[in-house]
Design a protein around this motif. Sequence first.
Motif, mmCIF file in Angstrom:
data_model
loop_
_atom_site.group_PDB
_atom_site.id
_atom_site.type_symbol
_atom_site.label_atom_id
_atom_site.label_comp_id
_atom_site.label_asym_id
_atom_site.label_seq_id
_atom_site.Cartn_x
_atom_site.Cartn_y
_atom_site.Cartn_z
ATOM 1 N N ALA A 108 0.840 -1.195 0.000
ATOM 2 C CA ALA A 108 0.000 0.000 0.000
ATOM 3 C C ALA A 108 0.874 1.244 0.000
ATOM 4 O O ALA A 108 1.800 1.377 0.808
ATOM 5 C CB ALA A 108 -0.917 -0.004 1.212
ATOM 6 N N ASP A 133 -1.804 -14.566 1.011
ATOM 7 C CA ASP A 133 -2.338 -13.205 1.021
ATOM 8 C C ASP A 133 -3.854 -13.307 1.057
ATOM 9 O O ASP A 133 -4.512 -13.375 0.019
ATOM 10 C CB ASP A 133 -1.888 -12.429 -0.221
ATOM 11 C CG ASP A 133 -0.456 -11.947 -0.114
ATOM 12 O OD1 ASP A 133 0.134 -12.111 0.960
ATOM 13 O OD2 ASP A 133 0.056 -11.409 -1.099
ATOM 14 N N ASP A 135 -6.319 -11.278 2.218
ATOM 15 C CA ASP A 135 -7.202 -10.118 2.051
ATOM 16 C C ASP A 135 -7.170 -9.615 0.613
ATOM 17 O O ASP A 135 -6.154 -9.712 -0.075
ATOM 18 C CB ASP A 135 -6.785 -8.989 2.986
ATOM 19 C CG ASP A 135 -6.958 -9.362 4.448
ATOM 20 O OD1 ASP A 135 -7.860 -10.170 4.738
ATOM 21 O OD2 ASP A 135 -6.187 -8.846 5.287
ATOM 22 N N SER A 137 -6.807 -7.004 -2.308
ATOM 23 C CA SER A 137 -5.971 -5.821 -2.476
ATOM 24 C C SER A 137 -6.620 -4.876 -3.482
ATOM 25 O O SER A 137 -7.287 -5.321 -4.420
ATOM 26 C CB SER A 137 -4.574 -6.224 -2.951
ATOM 27 O OG SER A 137 -3.935 -7.044 -1.998
ATOM 28 N N LEU A 138 -6.415 -3.589 -3.303
ATOM 29 C CA LEU A 138 -7.001 -2.579 -4.174
ATOM 30 C C LEU A 138 -5.900 -1.828 -4.904
ATOM 31 O O LEU A 138 -4.817 -1.589 -4.359
ATOM 32 C CB LEU A 138 -7.847 -1.599 -3.364
ATOM 33 C CG LEU A 138 -9.014 -2.203 -2.585
ATOM 34 C CD1 LEU A 138 -9.738 -1.121 -1.790
ATOM 35 C CD2 LEU A 138 -9.984 -2.917 -3.513
ATOM 36 N N THR A 140 -4.912 1.294 -8.188
ATOM 37 C CA THR A 140 -5.332 2.410 -9.026
ATOM 38 C C THR A 140 -4.489 2.412 -10.294
ATOM 39 O O THR A 140 -3.356 1.936 -10.299
ATOM 40 C CB THR A 140 -5.172 3.775 -8.326
ATOM 41 O OG1 THR A 140 -3.790 3.989 -8.010
ATOM 42 C CG2 THR A 140 -5.996 3.844 -7.055
ATOM 43 N N ALA A 151 -10.364 -5.186 -7.170
ATOM 44 C CA ALA A 151 -9.939 -5.949 -6.004
ATOM 45 C C ALA A 151 -9.466 -7.315 -6.459
ATOM 46 O O ALA A 151 -10.143 -7.982 -7.239
ATOM 47 C CB ALA A 151 -11.087 -6.079 -5.013
ATOM 48 N N ARG A 153 -8.095 -11.011 -5.061
ATOM 49 C CA ARG A 153 -7.913 -11.912 -3.930
ATOM 50 C C ARG A 153 -7.352 -13.229 -4.462
ATOM 51 O O ARG A 153 -7.873 -13.786 -5.439
ATOM 52 C CB ARG A 153 -9.243 -12.161 -3.221
ATOM 53 C CG ARG A 153 -9.119 -13.026 -1.961
ATOM 54 C CD ARG A 153 -10.506 -13.435 -1.451
ATOM 55 N NE ARG A 153 -11.281 -12.290 -1.065
ATOM 56 C CZ ARG A 153 -11.246 -11.709 0.132
ATOM 57 N NH1 ARG A 153 -10.427 -12.203 1.057
ATOM 58 N NH2 ARG A 153 -11.991 -10.671 0.410
ATOM 59 N N VAL A 182 -0.867 0.580 -5.539
ATOM 60 C CA VAL A 182 -1.697 -0.216 -4.632
ATOM 61 C C VAL A 182 -2.102 0.671 -3.464
ATOM 62 O O VAL A 182 -1.267 1.372 -2.877
ATOM 63 C CB VAL A 182 -0.937 -1.460 -4.134
ATOM 64 C CG1 VAL A 182 -1.700 -2.155 -3.008
ATOM 65 C CG2 VAL A 182 -0.708 -2.430 -5.284
ATOM 66 N N THR A 183 -3.394 0.668 -3.149
ATOM 67 C CA THR A 183 -3.904 1.501 -2.063
ATOM 68 C C THR A 183 -4.290 0.692 -0.836
ATOM 69 O O THR A 183 -4.488 1.249 0.239
ATOM 70 C CB THR A 183 -5.127 2.304 -2.533
ATOM 71 O OG1 THR A 183 -6.142 1.391 -3.006
ATOM 72 C CG2 THR A 183 -4.751 3.257 -3.661
ATOM 73 N N LYS A 184 -4.402 -0.634 -0.985
ATOM 74 C CA LYS A 184 -4.735 -1.494 0.144
ATOM 75 C C LYS A 184 -4.124 -2.866 -0.092
ATOM 76 O O LYS A 184 -4.176 -3.384 -1.207
ATOM 77 C CB LYS A 184 -6.251 -1.625 0.308
ATOM 78 C CG LYS A 184 -6.670 -2.598 1.412
ATOM 79 C CD LYS A 184 -8.175 -2.785 1.449
ATOM 80 C CE LYS A 184 -8.565 -3.827 2.510
ATOM 81 N NZ LYS A 184 -10.026 -4.066 2.523
ATOM 82 N N GLY A 185 -3.554 -3.453 0.952
ATOM 83 C CA GLY A 185 -2.977 -4.776 0.814
ATOM 84 C C GLY A 185 -1.648 -4.727 0.092
ATOM 85 O O GLY A 185 -0.878 -3.778 0.209
#
Length: 198
Positions: A108, A133, A135, A137-138, A140, A151, A153, A182-185
């Motif tokens: 992230a 992994d 979760d 991941s998000l 952009t 997303a 997974r 990447v903004t999450k995960g």
Amino acid sequence: WPRTLDRLGRWTIAATPRPPIRSAPPSGPSCLPSSASSSSRVPIPHACFVRGVNLNGPAVTIDGNAWQSASAAQVTTTGSGVSQATVPFPAVTGGVATMLNTATRLAAGAERSLPTDNGTYLASLYATSPGNDSDASLLTVQGVAPDSSGAFRPQASDGGQAWSRLGPYRVDVTTGKVTIAVTKGALNFAGIELWYPD
């Protein structure tokens, strides 16, 4: 509309010829053949291949298209390089398998940029993630979160290496580069391909 007078004294409207449809910009790349590819990926309808980049590995050939190595493409990143020793799922062979062997891991806040000419493209990303992994991941593209497939997974079992071709995303390049982040995960990005939209 131009009109002509026929031999019976009737006016007829002559249709204006349509300009030819070009499959690619002048001196640009050729379009992807309509036949199914050896890697069983679905071609992007009515689009023309511009370039592909193996983001952390050597030059490869995929679906008959020459992909550049990361060094030749002059990509930059704030992520870290990884080698992926596990078997990819779904299974692939040839150039796709070689490309998926290595990747750049973006946590992230990290990003990767590819220099390219300004213009409008369709961008597809090859994302991988180990089975631990858990979760989603998000990401952009050009600072915009995709409406769909944003997303990722992992779906591989027994610690396998899940991968997916995300996109294509329509991107407008005005700064001379395509940037993914990447903004999450965390995500491993193995490759990117750019196409001219029809």
